[in-house]
Design a protein around this motif. Structure first.
Motif, PDB file in Angstrom:
ATOM      1  N   PRO A   1       0.845  -1.195   0.000  1.00  0.00           N
ATOM      2  CA  PRO A   1       0.000   0.000   0.000  1.00  0.00           C
ATOM      3  C   PRO A   1       0.884   1.250   0.000  1.00  0.00           C
ATOM      4  CG  PRO A   1       0.079  -0.944   2.200  1.00  0.00           C
ATOM      5  CD  PRO A   1       0.830  -1.886   1.283  1.00  0.00           C
ATOM      6  N   ASN A   2       0.743   2.116  -0.961  1.00  0.00           N
ATOM      7  CA  ASN A   2       1.401   3.405  -0.809  1.00  0.00           C
ATOM      8  C   ASN A   2       0.343   4.397  -0.341  1.00  0.00           C
ATOM      9  OD1 ASN A   2       0.021   4.502  -2.998  1.00  0.00           O
ATOM     10  ND2 ASN A   2       1.637   3.897  -4.429  1.00  0.00           N
ATOM     11  N   SER A   3       0.759   5.582  -0.057  1.00  0.00           N
ATOM     12  CA  SER A   3      -0.181   6.467   0.626  1.00  0.00           C
ATOM     13  C   SER A   3      -1.393   6.752  -0.250  1.00  0.00           C
ATOM     14  CB  SER A   3       0.505   7.751   1.051  1.00  0.00           C
ATOM     15  OG  SER A   3       1.280   8.289   0.008  1.00  0.00           O
ATOM     16  N   LEU A   4      -1.174   6.947  -1.556  1.00  0.00           N
ATOM     17  CA  LEU A   4      -2.320   7.248  -2.398  1.00  0.00           C
ATOM     18  C   LEU A   4      -3.230   6.028  -2.520  1.00  0.00           C
ATOM     19  CD1 LEU A   4      -3.722   9.384  -4.027  1.00  0.00           C
ATOM     20  CD2 LEU A   4      -2.549   8.522  -6.050  1.00  0.00           C
ATOM     21  N   ALA A   5      -2.601   4.867  -2.772  1.00  0.00           N
ATOM     22  CA  ALA A   5      -3.401   3.660  -2.902  1.00  0.00           C
ATOM     23  C   ALA A   5      -4.195   3.422  -1.613  1.00  0.00           C
ATOM     24  CB  ALA A   5      -2.504   2.456  -3.186  1.00  0.00           C
ATOM     25  N   ARG A   6      -3.525   3.615  -0.489  1.00  0.00           N
ATOM     26  CA  ARG A   6      -4.206   3.363   0.770  1.00  0.00           C
ATOM     27  C   ARG A   6      -5.340   4.355   0.971  1.00  0.00           C
ATOM     28  NH1 ARG A   6      -0.208   2.356   5.391  1.00  0.00           N
ATOM     29  NH2 ARG A   6      -0.010   4.600   5.370  1.00  0.00           N
ATOM     30  N   SER A   7      -5.077   5.612   0.628  1.00  0.00           N
ATOM     31  CA  SER A   7      -6.125   6.593   0.862  1.00  0.00           C
ATOM     32  C   SER A   7      -7.306   6.350  -0.081  1.00  0.00           C
ATOM     33  CB  SER A   7      -5.584   8.008   0.708  1.00  0.00           C
ATOM     34  OG  SER A   7      -5.239   8.274  -0.620  1.00  0.00           O
ATOM     35  N   MET A   8      -7.034   5.837  -1.279  1.00  0.00           N
ATOM     36  CA  MET A   8      -8.137   5.548  -2.196  1.00  0.00           C
ATOM     37  C   MET A   8      -8.984   4.401  -1.677  1.00  0.00           C
ATOM     38  SD  MET A   8      -6.788   6.139  -6.075  1.00  0.00           S
ATOM     39  CE  MET A   8      -5.602   4.823  -6.043  1.00  0.00           C
ATOM     40  N   THR A   9      -8.331   3.417  -1.070  1.00  0.00           N
ATOM     41  CA  THR A   9      -9.088   2.252  -0.631  1.00  0.00           C
ATOM     42  C   THR A   9      -9.749   2.480   0.713  1.00  0.00           C
ATOM     43  OG1 THR A   9      -7.082   1.320   0.315  1.00  0.00           O
ATOM     44  CG2 THR A   9      -7.689   0.573  -1.873  1.00  0.00           C
ATOM     45  N   THR A  10      -9.065   3.184   1.583  1.00  0.00           N
ATOM     46  CA  THR A  10      -9.569   3.277   2.954  1.00  0.00           C
ATOM     47  C   THR A  10      -9.896   4.696   3.371  1.00  0.00           C
ATOM     48  OG1 THR A  10      -7.425   3.723   3.971  1.00  0.00           O
ATOM     49  CG2 THR A  10      -7.979   1.423   3.578  1.00  0.00           C
ATOM     50  N   GLY A  11      -9.439   5.680   2.633  1.00  0.00           N
ATOM     51  CA  GLY A  11      -9.651   7.056   3.051  1.00  0.00           C
ATOM     52  C   GLY A  11      -8.754   7.457   4.196  1.00  0.00           C
ATOM     53  N   ILE A  12      -7.831   6.607   4.581  1.00  0.00           N
ATOM     54  CA  ILE A  12      -6.987   6.904   5.735  1.00  0.00           C
ATOM     55  C   ILE A  12      -5.520   6.713   5.380  1.00  0.00           C
ATOM     56  CG2 ILE A  12      -6.387   6.228   8.094  1.00  0.00           C
ATOM     57  CD1 ILE A  12      -9.230   5.530   8.591  1.00  0.00           C
ATOM     58  N   THR A  13      -4.746   7.784   5.391  1.00  0.00           N
ATOM     59  CA  THR A  13      -3.307   7.628   5.160  1.00  0.00           C
ATOM     60  C   THR A  13      -2.588   7.460   6.484  1.00  0.00           C
ATOM     61  OG1 THR A  13      -2.924   9.999   5.252  1.00  0.00           O
ATOM     62  CG2 THR A  13      -3.308   9.047   3.079  1.00  0.00           C
ATOM     63  N   GLN A  14      -3.323   7.729   7.592  1.00  0.00           N
ATOM     64  CA  GLN A  14      -2.763   7.499   8.918  1.00  0.00           C
ATOM     65  C   GLN A  14      -1.507   8.309   9.225  1.00  0.00           C
ATOM     66  OE1 GLN A  14      -2.762   3.094   8.855  1.00  0.00           O
ATOM     67  NE2 GLN A  14      -4.450   3.294  10.288  1.00  0.00           N
ATOM     68  N   THR A  15      -1.530   9.545   8.818  1.00  0.00           N
ATOM     69  CA  THR A  15      -0.470  10.445   9.264  1.00  0.00           C
ATOM     70  C   THR A  15      -1.097  11.756   9.712  1.00  0.00           C
ATOM     71  OG1 THR A  15      -0.139  11.039   6.948  1.00  0.00           O
ATOM     72  CG2 THR A  15       1.522   9.603   7.936  1.00  0.00           C
ATOM     73  N   ILE A  16      -0.473  12.321  10.750  1.00  0.00           N
ATOM     74  CA  ILE A  16      -0.863  13.643  11.240  1.00  0.00           C
ATOM     75  C   ILE A  16       0.291  14.569  10.889  1.00  0.00           C
ATOM     76  CG2 ILE A  16      -1.351  15.024  13.299  1.00  0.00           C
ATOM     77  CD1 ILE A  16      -3.425  13.071  13.291  1.00  0.00           C
ATOM     78  N   GLY A  17       0.011  15.647  10.197  1.00  0.00           N
ATOM     79  CA  GLY A  17       1.043  16.632   9.912  1.00  0.00           C
ATOM     80  C   GLY A  17       1.104  17.646  11.040  1.00  0.00           C
ATOM     81  N   VAL A  18       2.309  17.973  11.458  1.00  0.00           N
ATOM     82  CA  VAL A  18       2.474  18.941  12.544  1.00  0.00           C
ATOM     83  C   VAL A  18       3.361  20.076  12.045  1.00  0.00           C
ATOM     84  CG1 VAL A  18       3.188  19.287  14.932  1.00  0.00           C
ATOM     85  CG2 VAL A  18       2.348  17.048  14.199  1.00  0.00           C
ATOM     86  N   VAL A  19       2.885  21.288  12.181  1.00  0.00           N
ATOM     87  CA  VAL A  19       3.646  22.452  11.735  1.00  0.00           C
ATOM     88  C   VAL A  19       3.967  23.286  12.966  1.00  0.00           C
ATOM     89  CG1 VAL A  19       3.624  24.497  10.272  1.00  0.00           C
ATOM     90  CG2 VAL A  19       2.415  22.431   9.533  1.00  0.00           C
ATOM     91  N   VAL A  20       5.246  23.375  13.290  1.00  0.00           N
ATOM     92  CA  VAL A  20       5.642  24.144  14.478  1.00  0.00           C
ATOM     93  C   VAL A  20       6.505  25.320  14.060  1.00  0.00           C
ATOM     94  CG1 VAL A  20       5.513  22.188  16.047  1.00  0.00           C
ATOM     95  CG2 VAL A  20       7.682  22.724  14.939  1.00  0.00           C
ATOM     96  N   ALA A  21       6.541  26.310  14.939  1.00  0.00           N
ATOM     97  CA  ALA A  21       7.240  27.543  14.618  1.00  0.00           C
ATOM     98  C   ALA A  21       8.745  27.332  14.645  1.00  0.00           C
ATOM     99  CB  ALA A  21       6.844  28.628  15.602  1.00  0.00           C
ATOM    100  N   ASP A  22       9.216  26.570  15.613  1.00  0.00           N
ATOM    101  CA  ASP A  22      10.663  26.393  15.732  1.00  0.00           C
ATOM    102  C   ASP A  22      10.935  25.097  16.452  1.00  0.00           C
ATOM    103  OD1 ASP A  22      13.346  26.434  16.075  1.00  0.00           O
ATOM    104  OD2 ASP A  22      13.422  28.218  17.319  1.00  0.00           O
TER     105      ASP A  22
END
Lengths: 381, 381
Positions: free
Chosen positions: A66-87
């Motif tokens: 499963p790559n992320s696109l394939a997984r997201s197409m099949t399950t709708g879940i890539t199972q990653t949370i993106g975190v954006v921090v200042a520093d």
């Protein structure tokens, strides 16, 4: 190692990735429906043990990955949370990240982090990367100060990616936010100074503006263009002065860049005033280190000559001589709570935006004393 | 906010993403070849201004949005570097991350970071995520200690993803590595103690093993199963003892867990020996803070009673009383150099693996003195 760097490395890698079998092919090989194969490969929903075993055997036979696109197409879940921090090199955000990672550990999610150096251009690019990488939610300590700086966040929202603000609310964005009780924490610290008899209480760091705010009204106007958390701490400082009937003195609020070196000079000026600061509240680790250097450079010692309390506890603070009284931010709890809000939104929670304020912890040590000690020490010189 | 959380949010988002037009469709709309469209959309190679304008207009008209897979299929470049660090809340790794981010700023790359808490299972999962997300290279401070723990790294290598090791070499992996000169730095620090007349020199942190290594040979055998960087520091310590003809004493190397609290007790024992430690080299920030607490708990002060030098400088170290003599790691340079190696490999450099050792900087302050001071102070009590 040459093997992994030969000329056609990229194309070979990419075409292999692209030629991975589809979920439909795995389903056909396993003799099950596509939905069953998707549930098994995506690891969600109910699948009979027998069907699961057949799908997994088929996937292995066909070298399904499963790559992320394939997984997201099949399950709708890539199972990653993106975190954006200042520093990312600020121990506060490092602690927050640890909390988010801890929360992810108890689930199938993985946190991926991008650092923006408090620069809006980098933050925009980070959000773009996270949209491209199809993360399931974004937790962000945004550098956006005004509603007209939030287009990239609105873009992610328009793609229905749940977004949770952390550390700072952003003016104009009605989103889940996990923050500390900045205003109350600053108020409480300054009140402690007041209760010991201090009247000359300084606030480090105030605005980065070069021109000194002439009065309280101007200062609060400046604060409207700050990060929300910094402005809240200033409001707490002013609340405590008001409560004690102490007039606001612009000379006791730094107007300097947010770095340790410049702080040494700015605090040095406060300590050299005819009626000098006798107590200082610092808002960040670097503000505290700069303040301590200024105190030392002036030939003074804490708490005899100057009392200090700082935001952001550190193991170092406990081995300072004397140990520093600090306001500990609940970094791990902030990170964990933000992750929980993100998980809830991913799971479909469509309730109103929630702002969760987690209280700080006051850590009394030995850097706070009555100002009388200083006066008597000065008399003795 | 309900708009971004309504029931069909996910499917709508995903199906929109999947129905994005292909590069071929954009090319047809623009009336150019597919390669020209791919170069324009991927922002690489030469395209005439006119063709570029037509492709961009077509892309906008068709609502084309490159996602990571689409972009990698057209250009082979997703423009992300994956970074796997042992502990994002360790200021050392935070500094390294800052260096990597700085290097990425000068290119079109973005760094995405995953933290593993020094756990191999989390590291394996992190590598899996980065493979799925199709990063162009991976920079990793691996928790793998032995060749049989590196299957996940070999898997990424087999997918021809360039990998650069940072902070630690890994036994059995012939990969680019950017490290510090651990052994020489420890050797140099201990030699400074020796030159001042110290003979009872301690090393904090040694092995986490409960059972004390009876002799030097056993200690070095234990070190074979440590992280490479920790083992190198121990070897540097032993080198300096050898050079000075000082016999190895297992009681002067901690055998404790790597945390501040436990370190207080372990160092306390060294200070309570009939022939106590008079100088201590610490390998990490938490080891130093624990050591300082132990010194204080024993009613001693540095450097009068015990000299200390620590790896990992911090702004706090300069405001300790007296300020601490430290070994500053070139964190930014490590990060920048690792990123440069990654960029070179992505660009097709297929030369042999390169190990780059960046020297540390010795920061002399006031925590080191001759042991005679201690003896005379003790005599004076």
């Amino acid at each position: 190692m040459p093997a992994r760097h030969d000329g056609d490395a990229k194309p070979a890698h990419r075409s292999r990735s692209v030629s991975s079998p589809t979920v439909a092919e795995v389903a056909a090989e396993a003799g099950v429906g596509k939905a069953t194969a998707a549930r098994t490969l995506g690891n969600y929903g109910a699948v009979s043990p027998e069907a699961r075993a057949r799908v997994l055997a088929a996937a292995e036979k066909l070298h399904y990955r499963p790559n992320s696109l394939a997984r997201s197409m099949t399950t709708g879940i890539t199972q990653t949370i993106g975190v954006v921090v200042a520093d990312i090199s600020n121990p506060f955000f490092a602690g927050v990240m640890r909390g988010i990672a801890d929360a992810c550990d108890t689930t199938d999610y993985t946190a991926i982090v991008l650092s923006t150096d408090e620069k809006l251009a980098k933050e925009r690019s980070a959000i773009g990367v996270l949209i491209d990488k199809q993360v399931d939610a974004i937790i962000i300590a945004s550098a956006a100060l005004q509603p007209n700086e939030t287009a990239h966040i609105l873009e992610a929202m328009s793609r229905r990616i749940p977004i949770v603000l952390i550390d700072r609310k952003v003016r104009g964005l009605d989103l889940d936010a996990v923050v500390i009780n900045n205003r109350e924490s600053a108020h409480d610290a300054v009140r402690r100074f007041v209760e010991l008899g201090h009247r000359r209480i300084a606030f480090v760091w105030g605005p980065t503006a070069r021109e000194r705010a002439a009065d309280r009204r101007r200062l609060l106007a400046l604060a409207e263009s700050w990060l929300w958390s910094d402005a809240e701490r200033l409001r707490g400082y002013l609340d405590a002065l008001d409560e004690a009937g102490i007039p606001f003195d612009p000379e006791l609020v730094t107007h300097c860049e947010y770095n340790e070196e410049v702080t040494v000079g700015a605090v040095g000026e406060m300590l050299a005033l005819p009626d000098p600061a006798t107590a200082i509240l610092t808002t960040e680790t670097d503000a505290m280190v700069g303040t301590l250097r200024a105190i030392r450079a002036a030939g003074l010692v804490h708490p005899r000559d100057v009392s200090v309390i700082g935001f952001d506890d550190s193991s170092w603070a406990s081995v300072m001589e004397p140990p520093l009284t600090m306001i500990a931010q609940p970094m791990l709890e902030l990170g964990r709570a933000a992750a929980q809000h993100a998980f809830a939104r991913i799971a479909g929670d469509d309730g109103d935006a929630v702002v969760e304020a987690i209280p700080t912890t006051f850590i009394p040590r030995e850097s706070v004393a009555s100002p009388r000690t200083r006066i008597s020490a000065a008399d003795g010189r």
